[in-house]
Design a protein around this motif. Sequence first.
Motif, PDB file in Angstrom:
ATOM      1  N   THR A 236       0.804  -1.228   0.000  1.00 43.24           N
ATOM      2  CA  THR A 236       0.000   0.000   0.000  1.00 43.24           C
ATOM      3  C   THR A 236       0.835   1.274   0.000  1.00 43.24           C
ATOM      4  OG1 THR A 236      -0.090   0.021   2.431  1.00 43.24           O
ATOM      5  CG2 THR A 236      -1.841  -1.178   1.258  1.00 43.24           C
ATOM      6  N   ALA A 237       2.154   1.176   0.076  1.00 42.19           N
ATOM      7  CA  ALA A 237       2.990   2.365   0.271  1.00 42.19           C
ATOM      8  C   ALA A 237       2.826   3.380  -0.857  1.00 42.19           C
ATOM      9  CB  ALA A 237       4.454   1.955   0.407  1.00 42.19           C
ATOM     10  N   ARG A 240      -0.624   5.051  -0.688  1.00 42.45           N
ATOM     11  CA  ARG A 240      -0.684   5.964   0.454  1.00 42.45           C
ATOM     12  C   ARG A 240       0.078   7.247   0.156  1.00 42.45           C
ATOM     13  NH1 ARG A 240      -1.218   5.694   6.208  1.00 42.45           N
ATOM     14  NH2 ARG A 240       0.035   7.287   7.239  1.00 42.45           N
ATOM     15  N   ASP A 241       1.275   7.134  -0.396  1.00 38.63           N
ATOM     16  CA  ASP A 241       2.078   8.323  -0.681  1.00 38.63           C
ATOM     17  C   ASP A 241       1.380   9.243  -1.682  1.00 38.63           C
ATOM     18  OD1 ASP A 241       4.002   7.387   1.031  1.00 38.63           O
ATOM     19  OD2 ASP A 241       5.348   6.667  -0.552  1.00 38.63           O
ATOM     20  N   ALA A 243      -1.871   9.314  -2.400  1.00 38.40           N
ATOM     21  CA  ALA A 243      -3.102   9.840  -1.812  1.00 38.40           C
ATOM     22  C   ALA A 243      -2.815  11.006  -0.877  1.00 38.40           C
ATOM     23  CB  ALA A 243      -3.847   8.730  -1.070  1.00 38.40           C
ATOM     24  N   VAL A 244      -1.842  10.842  -0.005  1.00 35.20           N
ATOM     25  CA  VAL A 244      -1.506  11.902   0.952  1.00 35.20           C
ATOM     26  C   VAL A 244      -1.074  13.172   0.221  1.00 35.20           C
ATOM     27  CG1 VAL A 244       0.156  12.584   2.733  1.00 35.20           C
ATOM     28  CG2 VAL A 244      -0.982  10.355   2.866  1.00 35.20           C
ATOM     29  N   LYS A 276      -9.107   3.451  10.341  1.00 38.22           N
ATOM     30  CA  LYS A 276      -7.962   2.898   9.615  1.00 38.22           C
ATOM     31  C   LYS A 276      -7.899   3.434   8.188  1.00 38.22           C
ATOM     32  CE  LYS A 276      -5.605  -1.400   8.423  1.00 38.22           C
ATOM     33  NZ  LYS A 276      -5.574  -2.876   8.571  1.00 38.22           N
ATOM     34  N   ASP A 279      -6.913   7.031   8.227  1.00 35.01           N
ATOM     35  CA  ASP A 279      -5.475   7.153   8.495  1.00 35.01           C
ATOM     36  C   ASP A 279      -4.653   6.863   7.243  1.00 35.01           C
ATOM     37  OD1 ASP A 279      -3.158   7.367  10.382  1.00 35.01           O
ATOM     38  OD2 ASP A 279      -2.870   5.293   9.749  1.00 35.01           O
ATOM     39  N   LEU A 280      -5.113   5.910   6.429  1.00 34.86           N
ATOM     40  CA  LEU A 280      -4.388   5.547   5.215  1.00 34.86           C
ATOM     41  C   LEU A 280      -4.284   6.723   4.252  1.00 34.86           C
ATOM     42  CD1 LEU A 280      -3.123   3.358   3.323  1.00 34.86           C
ATOM     43  CD2 LEU A 280      -5.449   2.964   2.467  1.00 34.86           C
ATOM     44  N   MET A 281      -5.388   7.485   4.098  1.00 37.63           N
ATOM     45  CA  MET A 281      -5.415   8.518   3.066  1.00 37.63           C
ATOM     46  C   MET A 281      -5.449   9.947   3.592  1.00 37.63           C
ATOM     47  SD  MET A 281      -7.873   7.044   0.019  1.00 37.63           S
ATOM     48  CE  MET A 281      -9.173   6.309   0.996  1.00 37.63           C
ATOM     49  N   TYR A 282      -6.178  10.209   4.663  1.00 35.35           N
ATOM     50  CA  TYR A 282      -6.524  11.584   5.007  1.00 35.35           C
ATOM     51  C   TYR A 282      -5.746  12.184   6.176  1.00 35.35           C
ATOM     52  CZ  TYR A 282     -10.477  10.777   1.891  1.00 35.35           C
ATOM     53  OH  TYR A 282     -11.240  10.489   0.801  1.00 35.35           O
ATOM     54  N   GLU A 284      -2.692  12.183   7.478  1.00 30.71           N
ATOM     55  CA  GLU A 284      -1.429  12.885   7.247  1.00 30.71           C
ATOM     56  C   GLU A 284      -1.541  13.928   6.145  1.00 30.71           C
ATOM     57  OE1 GLU A 284       1.982  10.488   6.673  1.00 30.71           O
ATOM     58  OE2 GLU A 284       1.550   9.153   8.359  1.00 30.71           O
TER      59      GLU A 284
END
Length: 354
Positions: A236-237, A240-241, A243-244, A276, A279-282, A284
């Motif tokens: 998922t890295a 996630r990167d 998306a953030v 969860k 936290d993955l997308m929003y 940070e």
Amino acid sequence: MPSPAEPGAFVIGSAVVLPPATESAEDAVRSGRITESERERLGVTRVHVADEPAPLLAAAAARAAATRAGAAPDQVAHLLHAHTYYQGHDFWSPAHFVAHEAGFDACVPMSIGQMCNGGAAALDIAVERVRSTVPGAPALSVVTTADTFGGDGFDRWGSDYDTVYGDGATCVILSPRADRTTGPALGVLALDSRARPQFEAMYREGDAFGTTPHALRAAVDVKATKRAFFQRSGGTAEFRDVAVKTIGELVAGVIDRAGVGIGDVAATMLPRLSPKVLDLMYSEAIDPRLAPTLHCERDTTGHLGAGDFLANLDHLRRTGLIADGQYALVVGGGGGFTWSAALVQKLGPATPRT
């Protein structure tokens, strides 16, 4: 700091229709649909469960919103209807059904498909339609969403990771003017979206293209396609990167376009997803200075498919979460992937814009 932008449109009416029947997370554990640890991660106590088709719920939401806005049928120029899942017929336009059932027979209906970002996508189109209204022509745009996830084709508790899907419909009515005689309005100061289409395979990875609905699987299994996608991409890295970064840029841009400061945002409405997933997308992605304003209304609705964005606008308009004159940020997204954000100001019956 520049002065706040002029609203491109105003939400003068809104509604959320939730079926009376519910299912609890405890019931889902007892029936074996989720485990106890999964229940704890969802952040949801119960969701609403419909026994009627989604478009009927959408029509009810449209009628309720129109009544609250004092909107006559002949004032409505457009109706946009968004959804993520089955609307009750295989070859059909649900938007036209919703328009007719709601009494808006003079409008032009349109169905919008952008997964769970559908409500925000429809809102974006509606804002542009309202902005381009010809003087003397019908000026209102109606946006509806509706999804029901019952039956054998979708397990609302187990078809996706860390997400429970609740049934319900939403509606907002947009006007070029802030007619607030029937209640508060929301001025839409800025609205924007960002897409990263390279992640569309997350919802089909490992599956061939089918020729008929449910030809590949009897029930939707998002877990299977996501699992295959992340196995191929190495985890998922990367998602996630991306998306953030994307959400962070989107939110910063919308606040800047609205002409307000970070400190002026009184509430930040997040999609109705589990801690969860948020936290993955929003978590940070959004400026840390907004952390005290974060708000998520998932506990008794779960994720409303295409409806989270509009349900959150309704919550801002009809509750006391923000006061008249205050600003709020609404953030959402959907598979594909697309993310959207809007900056709005609540305007009460006697509130001048500042």
